[in-house]
Design a protein around this motif. Structure first.
Motif, short mmCIF file in Angstrom:
data_model
loop_
_atom_site.label_atom_id
_atom_site.label_comp_id
_atom_site.label_asym_id
_atom_site.label_seq_id
_atom_site.Cartn_x
_atom_site.Cartn_y
_atom_site.Cartn_z
N GLN A 169 -12.08 1.53 -15.79
CA GLN A 169 -13.38 0.88 -15.66
C GLN A 169 -13.45 0.07 -14.37
O GLN A 169 -14.50 -0.05 -13.75
CB GLN A 169 -13.63 -0.02 -16.87
CG GLN A 169 -13.87 0.75 -18.16
CD GLN A 169 -14.27 -0.16 -19.29
OE1 GLN A 169 -13.85 -1.30 -19.36
NE2 GLN A 169 -15.09 0.35 -20.19
N GLY A 170 -12.33 -0.55 -13.96
CA GLY A 170 -12.28 -1.34 -12.74
C GLY A 170 -11.24 -0.80 -11.78
O GLY A 170 -10.22 -0.24 -12.20
N MET A 171 -11.47 -0.96 -10.49
CA MET A 171 -10.56 -0.49 -9.45
C MET A 171 -9.45 -1.51 -9.21
O MET A 171 -9.71 -2.66 -8.87
CB MET A 171 -11.34 -0.26 -8.16
CG MET A 171 -10.47 -0.01 -6.92
SD MET A 171 -9.63 1.59 -6.96
CE MET A 171 -11.02 2.69 -6.58
N THR A 172 -8.21 -1.08 -9.38
CA THR A 172 -7.04 -1.85 -8.96
C THR A 172 -6.45 -1.10 -7.77
O THR A 172 -6.14 0.09 -7.88
CB THR A 172 -6.01 -1.98 -10.09
OG1 THR A 172 -6.65 -2.53 -11.25
CG2 THR A 172 -4.86 -2.88 -9.68
N TYR A 173 -6.27 -1.80 -6.64
CA TYR A 173 -6.03 -1.09 -5.37
C TYR A 173 -5.08 -1.87 -4.48
O TYR A 173 -5.17 -3.11 -4.40
CB TYR A 173 -7.38 -0.91 -4.67
CG TYR A 173 -7.33 -0.28 -3.29
CD1 TYR A 173 -7.25 1.10 -3.13
CD2 TYR A 173 -7.42 -1.08 -2.15
CE1 TYR A 173 -7.26 1.66 -1.86
CE2 TYR A 173 -7.43 -0.52 -0.88
CZ TYR A 173 -7.35 0.86 -0.74
OH TYR A 173 -7.35 1.41 0.53
N TYR A 174 -4.18 -1.15 -3.84
CA TYR A 174 -3.38 -1.69 -2.74
C TYR A 174 -3.64 -0.83 -1.51
O TYR A 174 -3.38 0.38 -1.51
CB TYR A 174 -1.88 -1.69 -3.06
CG TYR A 174 -1.03 -2.03 -1.86
CD1 TYR A 174 -0.80 -3.36 -1.49
CD2 TYR A 174 -0.48 -1.03 -1.06
CE1 TYR A 174 -0.04 -3.68 -0.38
CE2 TYR A 174 0.28 -1.34 0.07
CZ TYR A 174 0.50 -2.66 0.40
OH TYR A 174 1.24 -2.98 1.52
N GLY A 175 -4.16 -1.45 -0.45
CA GLY A 175 -4.41 -0.74 0.80
C GLY A 175 -3.69 -1.43 1.94
O GLY A 175 -3.74 -2.66 2.07
N ALA A 176 -3.01 -0.66 2.76
CA ALA A 176 -2.28 -1.19 3.90
C ALA A 176 -2.95 -0.74 5.19
O ALA A 176 -3.39 0.40 5.30
CB ALA A 176 -0.82 -0.72 3.89
N SER A 177 -3.06 -1.64 6.15
CA SER A 177 -3.56 -1.33 7.48
C SER A 177 -4.97 -0.75 7.41
O SER A 177 -5.87 -1.40 6.92
CB SER A 177 -2.57 -0.40 8.17
OG SER A 177 -2.78 -0.37 9.54
N TYR A 178 -5.18 0.48 7.91
CA TYR A 178 -6.51 1.09 7.77
C TYR A 178 -6.96 1.08 6.31
O TYR A 178 -8.17 0.99 6.02
CB TYR A 178 -6.51 2.52 8.31
CG TYR A 178 -7.69 3.33 7.83
CD1 TYR A 178 -8.95 3.17 8.40
CD2 TYR A 178 -7.55 4.21 6.76
CE1 TYR A 178 -10.04 3.89 7.94
CE2 TYR A 178 -8.63 4.92 6.28
CZ TYR A 178 -9.88 4.76 6.86
OH TYR A 178 -10.95 5.46 6.38
N GLY A 179 -6.01 1.16 5.39
CA GLY A 179 -6.34 1.09 3.97
C GLY A 179 -7.05 -0.19 3.59
O GLY A 179 -7.75 -0.24 2.57
N THR A 180 -6.91 -1.25 4.41
CA THR A 180 -7.64 -2.48 4.14
C THR A 180 -9.12 -2.30 4.46
O THR A 180 -9.98 -2.86 3.78
CB THR A 180 -7.09 -3.66 4.96
OG1 THR A 180 -7.34 -3.46 6.36
CG2 THR A 180 -5.59 -3.84 4.74
N TYR A 181 -9.41 -1.56 5.50
CA TYR A 181 -10.81 -1.30 5.84
C TYR A 181 -11.44 -0.39 4.80
O TYR A 181 -12.58 -0.62 4.35
CB TYR A 181 -10.90 -0.68 7.23
CG TYR A 181 -12.32 -0.30 7.60
CD1 TYR A 181 -13.29 -1.28 7.72
CD2 TYR A 181 -12.68 1.02 7.77
CE1 TYR A 181 -14.60 -0.93 8.02
CE2 TYR A 181 -13.98 1.37 8.08
CZ TYR A 181 -14.94 0.39 8.20
OH TYR A 181 -16.24 0.73 8.49
N LEU A 182 -10.70 0.64 4.39
CA LEU A 182 -11.19 1.53 3.35
C LEU A 182 -11.45 0.75 2.06
O LEU A 182 -12.47 0.93 1.40
CB LEU A 182 -10.18 2.65 3.11
CG LEU A 182 -10.50 3.66 2.02
CD1 LEU A 182 -11.82 4.36 2.28
CD2 LEU A 182 -9.36 4.68 1.89
#
Length: 523
Positions: A227-240
């Motif tokens: 139901q909710g997004m749990t996310y880890y983004g690194a580098s460009y992944g932070t912009y995404l």
């Protein structure tokens, strides 16, 4: 051409120079800096698997998908999902996204989506190689899910424009041009890259940008049953991730953006700030090096060491180093700079960089520097490349506008050289294909606020080469619910560097949504 990536540490594969000095291969999944692509905000339905409303007819069937998982070795499960190539026309051509997961080892709370950076970094490969470096408690509670964004790696269709030989030539092209002929050579290889993409993948190019990748993430969230997004983004992944939160703020459960990008910066500003970041990182390396007995930059002041390094770069422009790999490549200044930049991503690699520079400066052997650079651009031992660099360029060139004037590029390169003497020109000229790209954005970069989102943790490292610390400060302040978590340290990104203060704060937040105290500085 420089990248933003998450460094996953040492993987144990050894290589060395001709004297047998072993070095560990470190895995990086990388990408160029990216600024914002402006698009109309899309309002999501809170805690819902349904497609956002309003949405074009035909989107709902994508949201109704489920991943059919199959065993793919090592405890991992793999699968695929379909996404519309063009969200405005979902009944037309579609893409097939490749996904992987490491199932939760305990009581499952949901999925943790992971993006390692780029653009162009493979989340499937990143999770397969690095999932077990995430915290043990995190792995008990969440399936760790990696995905290959549109155009990347196993997701089809894939961005492929150049042959391996053409990529070799691009990376070896002189990025410190001293003559009109050298500028013309840069133009030739850069325009050639753009033209080849236009010829080979014309229908894919307009749709590989971050806005569509963010929409794909919400389809993936629904397919995973979260139901909710749990996310880890690194580098460009932070912009995404920030773009996702801006589009779907009510779908965010918990989000960590590590090694952040400032989305409001123009392409020119991104290049100059990133170049300054690499100069800051090499300054830190030099300060460490001069204390070591084997420092090839001498044991004097940091200024003397950097002057010697800059002189070494210039010398390899005139007289390239030897290449012990036997593949015919000439180890010129651009490839030397690429090797040095590669080693700055992880402080664990600094001893290797000392050995590489010693071999180059004292013996004229550039083999180890060449291999360091190969790791960064994902060039394999057989001379082939992953599609990281090609996807990287394709996404960046459609995510923000670039000047079509060669004079503007020359001015920017001169400005960057003044601001960052060691890496300024290298960064700017590496993005020149975007000046000839057949598909370009006419929108202007803007801040991302994600209004209405739950708290988002932004992580910054004070001497990060690829994503300068000020970018993390900027993104945390732009996001309405941003919380800044900082590491006083070196290298690119923080979570996987092994700092207990960072690791515990990130794991606790992702598991329980309890945010760290604002402006926490870890040492």
């Amino acid at each position: 051409m420089l990248w933003q990536s998450a460094s996953v540490g040492c993987q144990g594969e050894h290589f060395g120079d001709k004297n047998g000095d072993g070095v560990n291969k470190f895995r990086t999944v990388t990408g160029l800096a990216v600024a914002a692509f402006v698009a109309a905000a899309c309002t999501g339905t809170p805690n819902s698997k349904a497609a956002p409303s309003p949405s074009p007819k035909g989107i709902a069937r994508y949201y109704a998908q489920h991943v059919s998982w199959h065993d793919c070795g090592g405890g991992f499960q793999c699968g695929t999902l379909h996404m519309p190539l063009d969200y405005a026309h979902p009944d037309a051509q579609r893409i097939t996204m490749s996904v992987i997961r490491l199932p939760a080892e305990g009581q499952r709370k949901g999925s943790l989506l992971i993006n390692p950076g780029g653009p162009g970094g493979s989340g499937v490969e990143f999770v397969r190689e690095g999932a077990r470096q995430f915290g043990a408690d995190l792995r008990k509670n969440f399936d760790l899910v990696g995905f290959d964004p549109r155009g990347v790696n196993q997701t089809k269709p894939v961005v492929r424009c150049l042959t391996s030989r053409e990529l070799d030539r691009f990376f070896a092209t002189d990025t410190s041009p001293d003559t009109p002929a050298e500028v013309n050579d840069l133009v030739k290889v850069s325009k050639g890259w753009a033209d080849d993409c236009k010829t080979r993948i014309p229908s894919l190019l307009p749709y590989v940008g971050t806005i569509n990748a963010a929409k794909d993430m919400d389809v993936l969230r629904a397919a995973l049953g979260d139901q909710g997004m749990t996310y880890y983004g690194a580098s460009y992944g932070t912009y995404l991730g920030a773009y996702y939160a801006d589009l779907f703020p009510k779908h965010v459960r918990a989000m960590v953006l590590d090694g952040a990008i400032d989305p409001k910066l123009s392409g020119d500003a991104v290049n100059i700030e990133q170049a300054k970041g690499f100069d800051t990182a090499v300054h830190a390396f030099a300060a460490d090096c001069v204390k070591a007995n084997d420092c090839p930059l001498g044991n004097g002041s940091v200024h003397q060491a950097l002057t010697r390094l800059q002189r070494f770069f210039a010398q390899t422009d005139k007289k390239p180093l030897k290449n012990g790999l036997g593949d015919g490549r000439v180890v010129d200044e651009s490839l030397v700079e690429l090797g040095v930049a590669s080693a700055l991503y992880n402080k664990q690699t600094w001893p290797i960089l000392r050995l590489a520079l010693k071999s180059g400066m004292e013996q004229g052997d550039g083999t180890t520097l060449l291999r360091l650079g190969d790791l960064l651009v994902e060039r394999n031992k057989d001379g082939s490349y992953s599609n990281q660099s090609e996807a990287n360029m394709a996404v960046n060139c459609v995510d923000k506008p670039y000047s079509r004037s060669l004079g503007a590029w020359k001015d920017q390169a001169a400005k960057a050289k003044k601001a960052a003497p060691l890496f300024g020109q290298f960064v700017v000229w590496g993005t020149l294909p975007c000046g000839y790209w057949p598909v370009q954005s006419h929108e202007q970069p803007r801040p991302l606020h994600a209004q209405g989102s739950k708290p988002i943790v932004v992580v910054g490292t004070t001497r990060d080469p690829a994503t300068p610390y000020r970018w993390a400060q900027a993104l945390a302040s732009q996001l309405n619910s941003g919380v800044l978590l900082s590491l006083d340290g070196d290298g690119h990104t923080a979570y996987l560097q092994g700092n207990p203060c960072i690791s515990s704060a990130v794991d606790r937040y992702l598991i329980s949504t309890a945010t760290p105290k604002k402006n926490t500085m870890c040492h």
